[in-house]
Write a protein that holds these residues in place. Structure first.
Motif, PDB file in Angstrom:
ATOM      1  N   GLY A 146     -28.769  67.898 -18.721  1.00 48.84           N
ATOM      2  CA  GLY A 146     -28.276  66.455 -19.260  1.00 48.84           C
ATOM      3  C   GLY A 146     -27.518  65.720 -18.069  1.00 48.84           C
ATOM      4  N   GLU A 147     -27.217  64.547 -18.310  1.00 51.07           N
ATOM      5  CA  GLU A 147     -26.583  63.725 -17.409  1.00 51.07           C
ATOM      6  C   GLU A 147     -25.280  63.413 -17.875  1.00 51.07           C
ATOM      7  N   ALA A 148     -24.196  63.381 -17.069  1.00 51.47           N
ATOM      8  CA  ALA A 148     -23.006  62.490 -17.388  1.00 51.47           C
ATOM      9  C   ALA A 148     -22.795  61.514 -16.355  1.00 51.47           C
ATOM     10  N   THR A 149     -22.228  60.276 -16.765  1.00 50.23           N
ATOM     11  CA  THR A 149     -22.045  59.041 -15.974  1.00 50.23           C
ATOM     12  C   THR A 149     -20.459  58.965 -15.850  1.00 50.23           C
ATOM     13  N   THR A 150     -19.985  58.884 -14.638  1.00 52.68           N
ATOM     14  CA  THR A 150     -18.401  58.703 -14.880  1.00 52.68           C
ATOM     15  C   THR A 150     -18.203  57.455 -14.101  1.00 52.68           C
ATOM     16  N   THR A 151     -17.441  56.535 -14.618  1.00 50.36           N
ATOM     17  CA  THR A 151     -17.029  55.125 -14.224  1.00 50.36           C
ATOM     18  C   THR A 151     -15.726  54.831 -14.053  1.00 50.36           C
ATOM     19  N   GLU A 152     -15.399  54.048 -13.049  1.00 53.04           N
ATOM     20  CA  GLU A 152     -13.940  53.693 -12.977  1.00 53.04           C
ATOM     21  C   GLU A 152     -13.741  52.414 -13.710  1.00 53.04           C
ATOM     22  N   GLN A 153     -12.545  52.402 -14.410  1.00 51.17           N
ATOM     23  CA  GLN A 153     -12.295  51.176 -15.097  1.00 51.17           C
ATOM     24  C   GLN A 153     -10.974  50.780 -14.741  1.00 51.17           C
ATOM     25  N   ASP A 154     -10.680  49.390 -14.053  1.00 57.66           N
ATOM     26  CA  ASP A 154      -9.337  49.035 -13.880  1.00 57.66           C
ATOM     27  C   ASP A 154      -8.894  48.054 -14.931  1.00 57.66           C
ATOM     28  N   TYR A 155      -7.533  48.261 -15.473  1.00 55.33           N
ATOM     29  CA  TYR A 155      -7.055  47.511 -16.503  1.00 55.33           C
ATOM     30  C   TYR A 155      -5.771  47.048 -15.995  1.00 55.33           C
ATOM     31  N   LYS A 156      -5.186  45.951 -16.691  1.00 50.81           N
ATOM     32  CA  LYS A 156      -3.906  45.485 -16.277  1.00 50.81           C
ATOM     33  C   LYS A 156      -2.748  45.815 -17.429  1.00 50.81           C
ATOM     34  N   GLU A 157      -1.633  46.542 -16.891  1.00 54.36           N
ATOM     35  CA  GLU A 157      -0.640  47.031 -17.894  1.00 54.36           C
ATOM     36  C   GLU A 157       0.406  46.050 -17.871  1.00 54.36           C
ATOM     37  N   GLY A 158       0.986  45.829 -18.688  1.00 54.16           N
ATOM     38  CA  GLY A 158       2.426  44.855 -18.863  1.00 54.16           C
ATOM     39  C   GLY A 158       3.525  45.723 -19.395  1.00 54.16           C
ATOM     40  N   ILE A 170      24.409  48.112 -23.427  1.00 55.85           N
ATOM     41  CA  ILE A 170      24.631  48.370 -24.910  1.00 55.85           C
ATOM     42  C   ILE A 170      23.312  48.798 -25.526  1.00 55.85           C
ATOM     43  N   TRP A 171      22.164  48.026 -24.939  1.00 56.29           N
ATOM     44  CA  TRP A 171      20.989  48.409 -25.720  1.00 56.29           C
ATOM     45  C   TRP A 171      19.796  48.248 -24.883  1.00 56.29           C
ATOM     46  N   ARG A 172      18.719  48.829 -24.795  1.00 56.94           N
ATOM     47  CA  ARG A 172      17.573  48.585 -24.105  1.00 56.94           C
ATOM     48  C   ARG A 172      16.544  48.787 -24.866  1.00 56.94           C
ATOM     49  N   GLY A 173      15.412  47.801 -25.072  1.00 57.21           N
ATOM     50  CA  GLY A 173      14.200  47.878 -25.536  1.00 57.21           C
ATOM     51  C   GLY A 173      12.970  47.853 -24.649  1.00 57.21           C
ATOM     52  N   SER A 174      11.981  48.436 -24.840  1.00 58.12           N
ATOM     53  CA  SER A 174      10.925  48.387 -23.808  1.00 58.12           C
ATOM     54  C   SER A 174       9.508  48.175 -24.674  1.00 58.12           C
ATOM     55  N   ALA A 175       8.433  47.391 -23.928  1.00 62.05           N
ATOM     56  CA  ALA A 175       7.203  47.477 -24.472  1.00 62.05           C
ATOM     57  C   ALA A 175       6.130  47.466 -23.631  1.00 62.05           C
ATOM     58  N   GLU A 176       5.078  48.279 -23.779  1.00 66.06           N
ATOM     59  CA  GLU A 176       4.175  48.544 -22.421  1.00 66.06           C
ATOM     60  C   GLU A 176       2.807  48.341 -23.256  1.00 66.06           C
ATOM     61  N   ASP A 177       1.867  47.656 -22.773  1.00 63.01           N
ATOM     62  CA  ASP A 177       0.747  47.458 -23.419  1.00 63.01           C
ATOM     63  C   ASP A 177      -0.363  46.918 -22.610  1.00 63.01           C
ATOM     64  N   THR A 178      -1.658  46.929 -22.513  1.00 64.47           N
ATOM     65  CA  THR A 178      -2.652  46.453 -21.667  1.00 64.47           C
ATOM     66  C   THR A 178      -2.475  44.910 -21.784  1.00 64.47           C
ATOM     67  N   VAL A 179      -2.854  44.100 -21.118  1.00 67.95           N
ATOM     68  CA  VAL A 179      -2.735  42.811 -20.558  1.00 67.95           C
ATOM     69  C   VAL A 179      -4.272  42.027 -20.772  1.00 67.95           C
ATOM     70  N   SER A 180      -4.549  41.496 -21.684  1.00 69.12           N
ATOM     71  CA  SER A 180      -5.729  40.857 -22.175  1.00 69.12           C
ATOM     72  C   SER A 180      -6.308  39.455 -21.102  1.00 69.12           C
ATOM     73  N   ASN A 181      -7.515  39.043 -20.940  1.00 69.70           N
ATOM     74  CA  ASN A 181      -7.555  37.724 -20.306  1.00 69.70           C
ATOM     75  C   ASN A 181      -7.416  36.747 -21.236  1.00 69.70           C
ATOM     76  N   ASN A 182      -7.132  37.098 -22.441  1.00 75.28           N
ATOM     77  CA  ASN A 182      -7.003  36.004 -23.627  1.00 75.28           C
ATOM     78  C   ASN A 182      -5.633  35.821 -24.039  1.00 75.28           C
ATOM     79  N   ALA A 183      -4.698  34.702 -23.404  1.00 77.97           N
ATOM     80  CA  ALA A 183      -3.557  34.361 -23.508  1.00 77.97           C
ATOM     81  C   ALA A 183      -2.999  34.620 -25.096  1.00 77.97           C
ATOM     82  N   ASP A 184      -3.871  34.195 -25.929  1.00 78.98           N
ATOM     83  CA  ASP A 184      -3.311  34.265 -27.467  1.00 78.98           C
ATOM     84  C   ASP A 184      -3.231  35.584 -27.957  1.00 78.98           C
ATOM     85  N   LYS A 185      -4.088  36.605 -27.426  1.00 75.88           N
ATOM     86  CA  LYS A 185      -3.927  37.753 -27.769  1.00 75.88           C
ATOM     87  C   LYS A 185      -2.760  38.313 -27.182  1.00 75.88           C
ATOM     88  N   ASN A 186      -2.579  38.117 -25.735  1.00 79.97           N
ATOM     89  CA  ASN A 186      -1.028  38.548 -25.199  1.00 79.97           C
ATOM     90  C   ASN A 186      -0.165  38.113 -25.860  1.00 79.97           C
TER      91      ASN A 186
END
Length: 179
Positions: free
Chosen positions: A114-126, A141-157
């Motif tokens: 069988g064959e396996a294909t491995t690819t690299e994928q870059d993504y932006k994380e904010g 007194i308080w800290r909040g954090s949120a981490e997520d991938t950044v889209s090319n779509n500003a509305d989605k971000n």
């Protein structure tokens, strides 16, 4: 046909795993000695987004959550000073897809042709950090954090920003555990 179905199943499985790896991570922590009932007003100290367009978006998202909790924003001299820092960086992930014709681990050991294909994928994380400081003592007194991938779509971000800030402030103000 079986080969196509197997490949489709593998593709869906790995796509689901990739989506799970990129799910939004939201955390918060607080000073257990702080008496949050004494805080009613806040002032923005600083907002550091990677792009100045996000300055007002971050403030609006946080302002909406704090207003919903009964806090009032004042231009200066609030009970609490807020600092928000947003950053982004590029991450890399590896994805391996199998053709469904063997290869990979099986119940009786490593299998067939069988064959396996491995690819690299870059993504932006904010990452967004929101820190609340007691204005008198200058103590965090308080800290909040949120981490997520950044889209090319500003509305989605922007939707992800609002969703992350909502999760951050869901249990705000915190209640210290009773001894």
């Amino acid at each position: 046909m079986k080969s196509f179905r197997s490949a489709a199943v593998y593709t869906l499985f790995f796509a689901a795993m990739l989506g799970a790896a990129f799910a939004q991570q939201v955390k918060s922590d607080f000073d257990h000695q702080a008496n949050f009932s004494q805080y009613k007003t806040y002032s923005w100290q600083e907002v550091k987004p990677p792009n100045s367009l996000w300055d007002s978006r971050i403030k609006s998202a946080v302002d909406a959550r704090l207003a919903a909790k009964g806090w009032t924003q004042v231009d200066s001299g609030g009970d609490v000073a807020i600092v928000a820092i947003a950053t982004s960086h590029t991450e890399r992930t590896l994805q391996t897809f199998y053709d469904g014709m063997g290869g990979g681990w099986r119940w009786r050991g490593f299998g067939g042709m069988g064959e396996a294909t491995t690819t690299e994928q870059d993504y932006k994380e904010g990452t967004l950090l929101v820190d609340l400081y007691d204005a008198k003592t200058k103590q965090l007194i308080w800290r909040g954090s949120a981490e997520d991938t950044v889209s090319n779509n500003a509305d989605k971000n922007e939707k992800n920003l609002n969703k992350g800030v909502a999760k951050m402030f869901k249990k705000f103000p915190p209640q210290a555990a009773k001894a």
